[in-house]
Design an enzyme around this catalytic site. Structure first.
Site, PDB file in Angstrom:
ATOM      1  CB  ALA A 153       9.585  -9.900   5.730  1.00  0.00           C
ATOM      2  CE1 TYR A 154       9.997  -2.158   2.474  1.00  0.00           C
ATOM      3  CE2 TYR A 154      12.228  -2.437   1.410  1.00  0.00           C
ATOM      4  CZ  TYR A 154      11.083  -1.544   1.615  1.00  0.00           C
ATOM      5  OH  TYR A 154      11.016  -0.345   0.853  1.00  0.00           O
TER       6      TYR A 154
END
Length: 245
Positions: A153-154
């Protein structure tokens, strides 16, 4: 210092970690710095004091980077206190980690609200208000190249940051404003150490040929370069990772 006396910088996420190192580094060059914070006002005030001690001027300003009204007030403060804006360094971001199969969608949405929408909000304001001769410096991550599990996600959010950076650089044609992104590798900050075992920290540090984690000051040096003398570096992603990627 004389070359930068009168130059004004906003540093988001300036209350700690890389943001604080950037603010202090710009202070050593005589910048006036607006130290932005999301929730750590006391730490932001400590950063501001360090900027002044280093030779600059500083004020603090709070606000959610994804809230356009709150961030407009930060830009207003810079113009009111120091007369304009020359440099915007957007370090603020969050980094919850989990495998893609396990990450809650609510967490995914929170990452993208802060990291992607927050960058868009800050960049939009910067594009409208930074003066000629200025610089916008966003923050990506070397994980977009390292592909470390649990960072999905990052890394996805930072891929979006890179796209915004490269396009904005071209949209500001004729304005004499550079737009670049810094992509740090593993850096010794509280955000990095959170939730990691010593074994994991040592393994990640060993990814660099230099055999150590980066320090916030290492990244701050690159930002100072892009903020000031690097007028012919534009529309680039600068990897600052000791050769890890």
């Amino acid at each position: 210092m004389a070359d930068n006396a009168g130059r004004v910088a906003i540093v988001t996420g300036g209350s700690g970690g890389i943001g604080r190192a950037v603010a202090e580094r710009l202070g050593t060059e005589g910048y006036s710095v607006v130290v932005h914070y999301a929730g750590g006002k006391e730490r932001a005030e400590e950063t501001a004091a360090a900027v002044v001690k280093a030779g600059g001027r500083a004020v603090v300003a709070g606000g959610d980077v994804a809230d356009e009204r709150a961030m407009a007030e930060v830009f207003d403060l810079a113009e009111r206190e120091f007369g304009g804006i020359d440099v915007v360094v957007h370090t603020a971001g969050i980094m919850p980690l989990a495998p893609i199969a396990d990450l809650e969608l609510e967490t995914f949405d929170r990452v993208h609200r802060t990291n992607v929408r927050g960058t868009f909000v800050v960049d939009q304001l910067a594009a409208r208000r930074v003066r000629a001769g200025g610089a916008i410096v966003n923050f990506s991550t070397s994980v977009t190249r390292l592909q470390i599990p649990s960072y999905g996600a990052y890394a996805a959010s930072k891929g979006a940051v890179e796209a915004l950076t490269l396009i904005l650089a071209r949209e500001l044609r004729g304005r004499d404003i550079t737009v670049n992104a810094v992509a740090p590798g593993p850096t010794a900050t509280p955000l990095f150490f959170e939730g990691k075992t010593q074994e994991a920290i040592d393994r990640i540090a060993g990814m660099s040929p230099l055999g150590r984690l980066g320090e916030p000051r290492d990244v701050a040096e690159a930002v100072a370069f892009l903020a000031g003398p690097a007028r012919w570096v534009n529309g680039q992603v600068l990897f600052v990772n000791g050769g890890a990627a």
